[in-house]
Design an enzyme around this catalytic site. Structure first.
Site, short mmCIF file in Angstrom:
data_model
loop_
_atom_site.label_atom_id
_atom_site.label_comp_id
_atom_site.label_asym_id
_atom_site.label_seq_id
_atom_site.Cartn_x
_atom_site.Cartn_y
_atom_site.Cartn_z
N GLU A 52 0.83 -1.21 0.00
CA GLU A 52 0.00 0.00 0.00
C GLU A 52 0.87 1.26 0.00
O GLU A 52 0.66 2.17 -0.80
CB GLU A 52 -0.91 0.01 1.22
CG GLU A 52 -1.62 1.33 1.48
CD GLU A 52 -1.92 1.56 2.96
OE1 GLU A 52 -1.14 2.26 3.63
OE2 GLU A 52 -2.92 1.02 3.44
N ASP A 107 -5.32 -4.04 -2.37
CA ASP A 107 -5.30 -2.60 -2.64
C ASP A 107 -3.90 -2.15 -3.03
O ASP A 107 -3.74 -1.28 -3.89
CB ASP A 107 -5.84 -1.80 -1.46
CG ASP A 107 -5.00 -1.92 -0.20
OD1 ASP A 107 -4.35 -2.97 0.00
OD2 ASP A 107 -5.02 -0.98 0.61
#
Length: 334
Positions: A52, A107
């Protein structure tokens, strides 16, 4: 007279080269959180690095046209995190130990692929385009499940299925502007299906007094709060309206729900709380950090000020603040 005019133009030239508040923010982020090797340091999480953080750093570098930093971040990510038997990224790297969890974080993969596509276009770099294509292929093949006719992004390749057909998901992993970009560059219909499923989940997963999404959700016969995670709207779910605003997909009615939460927190506590229990509607009794506040400025469609961002010494807070600022600039430009 000539000397006065010369001095005036020299001063004007010097002033024009002064960095903007946003550029100062990026410089402060680099100085505080990016090592010389290109590792983004999460100082609020024992100094680890993760996919991330690398994704956020890469996005910022593209936005600020910082090719050198982008290349350094990308080289470190490939060398230290892209070490699985696919093109996804191990999510966690611990200093002096290396990768301490080879499972991916979806993500992070999405953010990195999105940054690579932007870099390929901005700097005409075909190697970045190919690297993004490889990641997109593995996202399609490894991270998507079906649930009641909807395409679902799993938080990771491994785990998050508590029972057959029962999925634990994080709706903030639907990075809507990234999915829009994927739909434009990739022929697969999957990306639009993911946008549609994310909007469905967002419009259905409404909990508590303010009808907010939770940080973590459970998909079974219906959408519920996760039975394995705290029943809260907080620092993870705040990215949902951030990404929707960025993609110009946040409806005005939903915007009002988030603002009602902020107003209730302000009325009760005198400040914006970053967390609400969605079962009893209680607030965490401490003020939100600068990044959370900036995200609420984005939701409220108010200008995001960055004058004091160099004082923002928390990795996640600073990341949220930059994300909200860039989202506001790019959504206005669309």
């Amino acid at each position: 007279m000539i000397r006065s005019l010369l001095l005036f133009f020299l001063l004007l030239s010097a002033c024009s080269k002064q960095p903007s508040p946003a550029q100062k923010s990026w410089q402060a982020f680099k100085q505080e959180f990016i090592s010389i090797e290109g590792r983004v340091i999460d100082n609020g999480n024992k100094g680890i690095s993760h996919s991330e953080g690398q994704g956020y750093g890469l996005l910022f570098a593209v936005y600020f046209n910082d090719q050198k930093t982008f290349a350094t971040l990308w080289d470190w990510s490939v060398t230290h995190l892209q070490t699985r038997n696919d093109y996804l990224f191990s999510w966690q790297y611990t200093p002096n130990q290396g990768v301490t969890d080879v499972n991916n974080a979806s993500d992070g993969d999405i953010l990195i692929a999105w940054a690579l596509l932007q870099a390929a276009q901005r700097w005409h770099n075909s190697s970045y385009q190919q690297a993004a294509n490889n990641i997109l292929r593995d996202i399609r093949n490894k991270l998507i499940k079906n649930w009641q006719g909807h395409k679902i992004i799993m938080p990771a390749e491994q785990g998050f299925i508590t029972q057959p057909g029962k999925l634990t998901i994080n709706l903030s992993y639907w990075v809507f502007p990234a999915l829009q970009e994927f739909a434009r560059v990739d022929k697969s219909p999957l990306w639009q299906k993911l946008i549609n499923s994310g909007l469905y989940l967002f419009n259905t997963a409404e909990f508590g007094q303010w009808q907010l999404p939770a940080d973590w959700l459970q998909l079974d016969d219906k959408i519920t709060l996760s039975s394995e995670r705290p029943p809260v709207f907080g620092y993870e779910a705040i990215r949902i309206p951030l990404y929707l605003s960025w993609a110009n997909l946040l409806p005005s009615e939903k915007r009002k729900q988030f603002l009602a939460y902020a107003q209730a927190s302000q009325n009760q506590l005198g400040y914006l709380s970053p967390k609400a229990n969605l079962l009893n509607n209680s607030f965490a009794e401490y003020p939100a950090n600068a990044g959370f506040i900036s995200t609420y400025q984005l939701i409220a469609q108010k200008p995001i000020g960055l004058a004091n961002i160099s004082q923002n010494k928390d990795y996640y807070s600073h990341s949220l603040e930059l994300l909200a600022f860039i989202a506001q600039q790019q959504s206005i430009a669309q």
